[in-house]
Structure formats: C-alpha cells, structure tokens
Scaffold this motif. Structure first.
Motif, mmCIF file in Angstrom:
data_model
loop_
_atom_site.group_PDB
_atom_site.id
_atom_site.type_symbol
_atom_site.label_atom_id
_atom_site.label_comp_id
_atom_site.label_asym_id
_atom_site.label_seq_id
_atom_site.Cartn_x
_atom_site.Cartn_y
_atom_site.Cartn_z
ATOM 1 N N ALA A 178 0.834 -1.200 0.000
ATOM 2 C CA ALA A 178 0.000 0.000 0.000
ATOM 3 C C ALA A 178 0.873 1.256 0.000
ATOM 4 C CB ALA A 178 -0.918 -0.004 1.216
ATOM 5 N N TYR A 179 1.938 1.225 0.777
ATOM 6 C CA TYR A 179 2.862 2.362 0.804
ATOM 7 C C TYR A 179 3.513 2.540 -0.563
ATOM 8 C CZ TYR A 179 6.810 5.319 2.214
ATOM 9 O OH TYR A 179 7.724 6.338 2.312
ATOM 10 N N ALA A 180 3.918 1.423 -1.166
ATOM 11 C CA ALA A 180 4.534 1.481 -2.498
ATOM 12 C C ALA A 180 3.571 2.084 -3.512
ATOM 13 C CB ALA A 180 4.951 0.077 -2.944
ATOM 14 N N GLN A 181 2.288 1.688 -3.424
ATOM 15 C CA GLN A 181 1.289 2.224 -4.353
ATOM 16 C C GLN A 181 1.174 3.745 -4.194
ATOM 17 O OE1 GLN A 181 -3.212 1.224 -5.737
ATOM 18 N NE2 GLN A 181 -2.934 1.390 -3.538
ATOM 19 N N SER A 182 1.155 4.228 -2.948
ATOM 20 C CA SER A 182 1.011 5.668 -2.731
ATOM 21 C C SER A 182 2.222 6.426 -3.265
ATOM 22 C CB SER A 182 0.818 5.962 -1.238
ATOM 23 O OG SER A 182 2.015 5.770 -0.506
ATOM 24 N N LYS A 183 3.412 5.833 -3.133
ATOM 25 C CA LYS A 183 4.621 6.505 -3.603
ATOM 26 C C LYS A 183 4.780 6.411 -5.122
ATOM 27 C CE LYS A 183 5.171 8.210 0.073
ATOM 28 N NZ LYS A 183 5.083 9.681 0.203
ATOM 29 N N THR A 184 4.306 5.320 -5.707
ATOM 30 C CA THR A 184 4.266 5.241 -7.168
ATOM 31 C C THR A 184 3.286 6.272 -7.704
ATOM 32 O OG1 THR A 184 4.863 2.897 -7.215
ATOM 33 C CG2 THR A 184 3.726 3.769 -9.144
ATOM 34 N N ALA A 185 2.186 6.473 -6.986
ATOM 35 C CA ALA A 185 1.201 7.483 -7.392
ATOM 36 C C ALA A 185 1.818 8.874 -7.424
ATOM 37 C CB ALA A 185 -0.001 7.448 -6.448
ATOM 38 N N ASN A 186 2.709 9.168 -6.467
ATOM 39 C CA ASN A 186 3.408 10.460 -6.480
ATOM 40 C C ASN A 186 4.232 10.617 -7.754
ATOM 41 O OD1 ASN A 186 4.069 10.059 -2.980
ATOM 42 N ND2 ASN A 186 2.523 11.366 -3.873
ATOM 43 N N VAL A 187 4.946 9.547 -8.128
ATOM 44 C CA VAL A 187 5.762 9.574 -9.342
ATOM 45 C C VAL A 187 4.879 9.776 -10.567
ATOM 46 C CG1 VAL A 187 7.396 8.285 -10.772
ATOM 47 C CG2 VAL A 187 7.506 8.079 -8.283
ATOM 48 N N TYR A 188 3.781 9.027 -10.621
ATOM 49 C CA TYR A 188 2.887 9.104 -11.780
ATOM 50 C C TYR A 188 2.272 10.495 -11.919
ATOM 51 C CZ TYR A 188 2.987 4.035 -12.574
ATOM 52 O OH TYR A 188 3.363 2.749 -12.865
ATOM 53 N N MET A 189 1.930 11.111 -10.803
ATOM 54 C CA MET A 189 1.339 12.442 -10.892
ATOM 55 C C MET A 189 2.325 13.434 -11.495
ATOM 56 S SD MET A 189 -0.360 14.918 -8.023
ATOM 57 C CE MET A 189 -1.027 16.496 -8.559
ATOM 58 N N ALA A 190 3.565 13.374 -11.034
ATOM 59 C CA ALA A 190 4.576 14.280 -11.583
ATOM 60 C C ALA A 190 4.753 14.061 -13.079
ATOM 61 C CB ALA A 190 5.903 14.082 -10.855
ATOM 62 N N ASN A 191 4.790 12.796 -13.486
ATOM 63 C CA ASN A 191 4.976 12.483 -14.904
ATOM 64 C C ASN A 191 3.813 12.993 -15.749
ATOM 65 O OD1 ASN A 191 7.273 11.162 -14.066
ATOM 66 N ND2 ASN A 191 6.444 9.109 -14.311
ATOM 67 N N GLU A 192 2.605 12.841 -15.210
ATOM 68 C CA GLU A 192 1.425 13.253 -15.975
ATOM 69 C C GLU A 192 1.307 14.782 -16.030
ATOM 70 O OE1 GLU A 192 -1.949 12.347 -18.381
ATOM 71 O OE2 GLU A 192 -0.195 11.206 -17.725
ATOM 72 N N ILE A 193 1.678 15.451 -14.960
ATOM 73 C CA ILE A 193 1.705 16.918 -14.993
ATOM 74 C C ILE A 193 2.647 17.389 -16.088
ATOM 75 C CG2 ILE A 193 2.438 18.999 -13.760
ATOM 76 C CD1 ILE A 193 1.525 17.618 -11.167
ATOM 77 N N GLU A 194 3.819 16.784 -16.150
ATOM 78 C CA GLU A 194 4.798 17.167 -17.169
ATOM 79 C C GLU A 194 4.240 16.927 -18.571
ATOM 80 O OE1 GLU A 194 8.132 18.735 -18.836
ATOM 81 O OE2 GLU A 194 7.647 18.685 -16.702
ATOM 82 N N ARG A 195 3.594 15.800 -18.749
ATOM 83 C CA ARG A 195 3.060 15.456 -20.067
ATOM 84 C C ARG A 195 1.983 16.454 -20.500
ATOM 85 N NH1 ARG A 195 2.147 10.719 -18.848
ATOM 86 N NH2 ARG A 195 4.116 9.928 -19.635
ATOM 87 N N ARG A 196 1.152 16.868 -19.551
ATOM 88 C CA ARG A 196 0.033 17.742 -19.875
ATOM 89 C C ARG A 196 0.410 19.220 -19.934
ATOM 90 N NH1 ARG A 196 -5.377 15.768 -18.736
ATOM 91 N NH2 ARG A 196 -5.331 13.503 -18.613
#
Length: 310
Positions: A178-196
């Motif tokens: 669960a902790y890993a999922q939350s921290k992967t979510a942080n990475v994904y958000m940054a990546n998607e912000i950059e993409r958009r």
C-alpha cells in the motif's frame, strides 16, 4: 553527472558531507533571488517540511505553508518568521473540504504561484487542479513553474492497483504494498503533470528524499524499528533533516532542471533506472516508474475520486 554526486558516494550518517537544503540554495545561487515569486509547501509542522520551508525562505520567495497544527508549525518555524514573508494555512490532507478551503485561502491572496511542493503526501493531489491556473500564470521565461512531489524508494516495491481496487476493496491488503502504491502514485502524478503542462511552462518532479528521522516510522513494530537500528548500512545512509530536504530544494530551484521535468530524482541528481527488485534502499527508479498508460488512468481516476473535472 550532478555536482552533488561525489558527496553521496560514501555516506557516513547525518551531518556528513552530503549537502543540506540551505546549502543547495547557496550553491545554486538562489539566495534572495526569488523575491516576488510565490511558493506553496504542504506539511510544514514537522520533519522535512520544516527544513524545506527554512531553505525556501532564504530564496526570498513569498511562502504559503500548510499544516494540520498551526501552533506546532509556528513554533517550528519561529526562527525565520521575522525574516520571511510567510503565511500559515490550516489544511488536513484527510479532508478534501479542508484542502479546498486552504487552496481558496491562498488564491484569495495571490493569482500567481511558481512552486508547489507536495511534502505532505498523495492527498495534495487536489492542490494541482485547484492551483493549476495560478501555477501556469506564475511561470516565466526566466523561471518556469514547478511542482515537486515527494515520493520514496518504497515505490520500488510495486505499482498501482486496478481502478476498482485502489483501497484494497477486494482484500489482500499489505502495508508495504500500500505504501509502495502511494509513492508510485506520487511519481505518476509528476509524470502526468509534465506530459500535460510541460509545454506551457509548468514542470513536475518526483523524488526520493532518502532515509531521515521524520516520525514516519511511527506505525512500525518495535521489532522492525530494532532491525533498522541494527542495520549499519541503513544507519550510514540516514540523513539529517536538513540533508533530507536537499533533494526537494534541488528539484525546486536547480538550474540543471530548468525547462524539463517528468524526472525522478535522488541524492540531488536525476536517478538511474534500476531493476524490478523491490529494493527499498536503492536510489534508482523502478521500471514501472514511467508508464504513460497507468499515469493517465490514475490522473482520470483521481479527479473522479475527489469530484473534480479535468
């Protein structure tokens, strides 16, 4: 290679040669250089948030700092209150309404934001949508706006669940997964912000701050804590709080990163890609760290979960 790489080769524990957040400000030449710029930092009542705010105060930026306990935050930051322009805003990340009110409070006082540092965790996600216009408006050719998401080496344990199982509704809960999922979510958000928004001058970064005594281990068992205290390699890798905030400040101001984002950072450098080995001590990113399909899915699902439109 980052100018800070050599200092991280042979860690010797808190207070060693690894740079502090304030030293990053000085080395990058940003002391007093962000006067007129606005920075928002979440979670400043303890741990890395305090050192992040303290370092940003040295840049001259106007600070809006959120915390659940304002008295605790004010006491922690008392030494810089008189020398900085800062406003404390109450926000409980567990309450979306609290996040909305905090965002509205900030936007009532400024229409331009150059830095958003999500130090307090994944529940800062609503901040982007609510502060997006101000972040875009705060970008300039000299200093493009940045969002900094604090992730962790823990993201290397695994990715995100299916859309209908983010909260382990189907069972199989594991605290580290669960902790890993939350921290992967942080990475994904940054990546998607950059993409958009990268092409519009709004860039985003995720990072591993490293091991620091922030109080986050409060949920661990006494056996797990004792195991950590007996791990010599872990003790040497541990950073002081001011060192733990250094990569955050590097992400926020480094000239090496100007105009480019979607990067995962570690030890004040862009991290290398590692294997899918689940090593929570590694500073490398996991292979699943960059996944456009799942990043877009999480973005869409997150907006729906908090009742916001794209």
């Amino acid at each position: 290679m980052s100018r800070y790489a050599a200092a991280h080769i042979d860690p010797q524990g808190p207070g060693d040669a690894r740079p502090t957040a304030l030293q990053i400000v000085q080395h990058e030449g940003f002391k007093g250089k962000l006067t007129g710029k606005v920075a928002v930092v979440t979670g400043v009542s303890s741990g890395l948030g305090i050192e992040t705010a303290r370092a940003l105060a040295a840049t001259g930026a106007t600070l809006y700092l959120t915390a659940r306990n304002l008295e605790r935050a004010e006491a922690a930051l008392a030494d810089i209150f008189d020398s900085s322009t800062m406003t404390l805003v109450q926000m409980d990340q567990a309450s979306l309404e609290s996040v909305r009110i905090a965002a509205q409070t900030i936007l009532s006082q400024t229409s331009q934001i150059s830095l958003l540092i999500a130090n307090a965790g994944v529940m800062a996600i609503p901040d982007l949508s609510l502060l997006k216009s101000a972040l875009l408006a705060g970008s300039s050719s000299a200093f493009q706006s940045r969002v900094v998401m604090l992730s962790s080496a823990g993201h290397r344990v695994g990715g995100i669940n299916s859309s209908d199982n983010y909260h382990y509704q189907k069972g199989g809960y594991n605290p580290w997964a669960a902790y890993a999922q939350s921290k992967t979510a942080n990475v994904y958000m940054a990546n998607e912000i950059e993409r958009r928004y990268g092409s519009q001058g709004l860039h985003a970064y995720s990072l591993n701050p490293g091991i620091a005594a922030t109080g986050i281990i409060g949920q661990l068992s006494s056996e797990e804590i004792m195991g950590m205290l007996q791990d010599e390699a872990m003790l040497k890798a541990q950073k002081g709080l001011d060192q733990g905030a250094a990569t955050t400040i590097y992400a926020a101001i480094s000239k090496d990163l100007e105009g480019r984002g979607g990067l995962y950072l570690n030890d004040c450098s862009e991290a290398e890609m590692g294997e899918q080995d689940g090593d929570r001590m590694s500073g490398k990113s996991a292979p699943h760290s960059f996944d456009p399909k799942n990043e877009a899915r999480l973005w869409k699902d997150s907006l729906e979960l908090v009742g916001l439109s794209d």
